[in-house]
Write a protein that holds these residues in place. Structure first.
Motif, PDB file in Angstrom:
ATOM      1  N   GLU A   1      48.104  15.650  54.888  1.00  0.00           N
ATOM      2  CA  GLU A   1      48.938  16.849  54.835  1.00  0.00           C
ATOM      3  C   GLU A   1      50.323  16.583  55.423  1.00  0.00           C
ATOM      4  OE1 GLU A   1      46.691  19.920  56.792  1.00  0.00           O
ATOM      5  OE2 GLU A   1      45.088  19.841  55.281  1.00  0.00           O
ATOM      6  N   ILE A   2      50.377  15.750  56.465  1.00  0.00           N
ATOM      7  CA  ILE A   2      51.670  15.363  57.040  1.00  0.00           C
ATOM      8  C   ILE A   2      52.472  14.579  56.021  1.00  0.00           C
ATOM      9  CG2 ILE A   2      52.813  13.998  58.830  1.00  0.00           C
ATOM     10  CD1 ILE A   2      50.363  14.454  60.560  1.00  0.00           C
ATOM     11  N   ASP A   3      51.813  13.619  55.369  1.00  0.00           N
ATOM     12  CA  ASP A   3      52.497  12.809  54.356  1.00  0.00           C
ATOM     13  C   ASP A   3      53.102  13.693  53.270  1.00  0.00           C
ATOM     14  OD1 ASP A   3      51.910  10.458  55.666  1.00  0.00           O
ATOM     15  OD2 ASP A   3      50.154   9.998  54.433  1.00  0.00           O
ATOM     16  N   GLU A   4      52.338  14.691  52.822  1.00  0.00           N
ATOM     17  CA  GLU A   4      52.841  15.608  51.785  1.00  0.00           C
ATOM     18  C   GLU A   4      54.057  16.377  52.276  1.00  0.00           C
ATOM     19  OE1 GLU A   4      49.712  18.153  50.359  1.00  0.00           O
ATOM     20  OE2 GLU A   4      48.370  16.448  50.040  1.00  0.00           O
ATOM     21  N   ALA A   5      54.005  16.876  53.515  1.00  0.00           N
ATOM     22  CA  ALA A   5      55.119  17.648  54.070  1.00  0.00           C
ATOM     23  C   ALA A   5      56.373  16.772  54.204  1.00  0.00           C
ATOM     24  CB  ALA A   5      54.736  18.241  55.419  1.00  0.00           C
ATOM     25  N   VAL A   6      56.197  15.535  54.649  1.00  0.00           N
ATOM     26  CA  VAL A   6      57.334  14.623  54.781  1.00  0.00           C
ATOM     27  C   VAL A   6      57.909  14.299  53.406  1.00  0.00           C
ATOM     28  CG1 VAL A   6      57.997  12.269  55.446  1.00  0.00           C
ATOM     29  CG2 VAL A   6      56.600  13.657  56.980  1.00  0.00           C
ATOM     30  N   HIS A   7      57.034  14.071  52.428  1.00  0.00           N
ATOM     31  CA  HIS A   7      57.498  13.783  51.068  1.00  0.00           C
ATOM     32  C   HIS A   7      58.318  14.955  50.519  1.00  0.00           C
ATOM     33  CE1 HIS A   7      57.480  11.891  47.135  1.00  0.00           C
ATOM     34  NE2 HIS A   7      57.148  13.064  46.629  1.00  0.00           N
ATOM     35  N   GLU A   8      57.819  16.171  50.710  1.00  0.00           N
ATOM     36  CA  GLU A   8      58.563  17.362  50.263  1.00  0.00           C
ATOM     37  C   GLU A   8      59.916  17.433  50.935  1.00  0.00           C
ATOM     38  OE1 GLU A   8      56.704  21.213  50.448  1.00  0.00           O
ATOM     39  OE2 GLU A   8      54.838  20.392  49.646  1.00  0.00           O
TER      40      GLU A   8
END
Length: 186
Positions: A92-99
């Motif tokens: 979920e962190i990876d997704e937020a950083v990607h966004e």
């Protein structure tokens, strides 16, 4: 003992906290006079954000999922936390950083653009190497600072900086059309 600390501890009381990552059993100290409640916890509120913050920080610091499980146990959760749950939280962190890194940045014009880089030790393909982290910070006309983007590369080469700046422009960074001293020319 001090004049400010006049009470004594009188055992503990159990407190079970329900979080999305599982239940955490805590032992809160009881006092002979007054009460004690940790500032980390809020009465009648879930602490999943606090537990997530601990898990996330451990992941950012490079702690393995197995060691995160031991850390959660040390915090008072006898059942620990599964490695798959740690991986899901970190995903979920990876997704937020990607966004964040791919969001549009055309919501305002930034008359000032500050560029900086630092070198970090990064785990890459099973070994630790030094890589350049470049960061672009924009200052809007109202004086509000905002991180516009960052990128990680092998070194601060001309090609790397050019690719980074072009990615900012493609995401909508507004540039000056002439040589205005307050404008950003890419």
């Amino acid at each position: 003992r001090s004049p400010e600390r006049t009470t004594r501890r009188n055992g503990t009381r159990p407190k079970t906290l329900a979080t999305p990552a599982g239940e955490v059993d805590l032992q809160l100290p009881k006092l002979r006079e007054g009460s004690f409640f940790p500032s980390l916890l809020h009465p009648r509120r879930r602490v999943d954000k606090a537990l997530y913050a601990v898990i996330c920080q451990a992941w950012i610091d490079g702690v393995s999922t197995r060691k995160v499980e031991h850390l959660v146990r040390a915090l008072g959760n006898d059942t620990g936390i599964s490695r798959s749950t740690v991986s899901r939280i970190c995903g979920e962190i990876d997704e937020a950083v990607h966004e964040f890194l791919h969001r549009r940045i055309d919501h305002t014009w930034f008359p000032y653009l500050f560029l900086d880089a630092t070198y970090l030790d990064v785990r890459h393909r099973g070994r630790v190497v030094s890589q350049a982290l470049v960061v672009a910070t924009g200052v809007s006309g109202e004086g509000r600072r905002e991180i516009l983007g960052m990128a990680l590369g092998d070194a601060e080469t001309t090609d790397f900086w050019t690719e980074f700046l072009r990615s900012l422009r493609e995401r909508g960074l507004k540039v000056a059309t002439d040589a205005d001293p307050l404008g950003v020319i890419l």
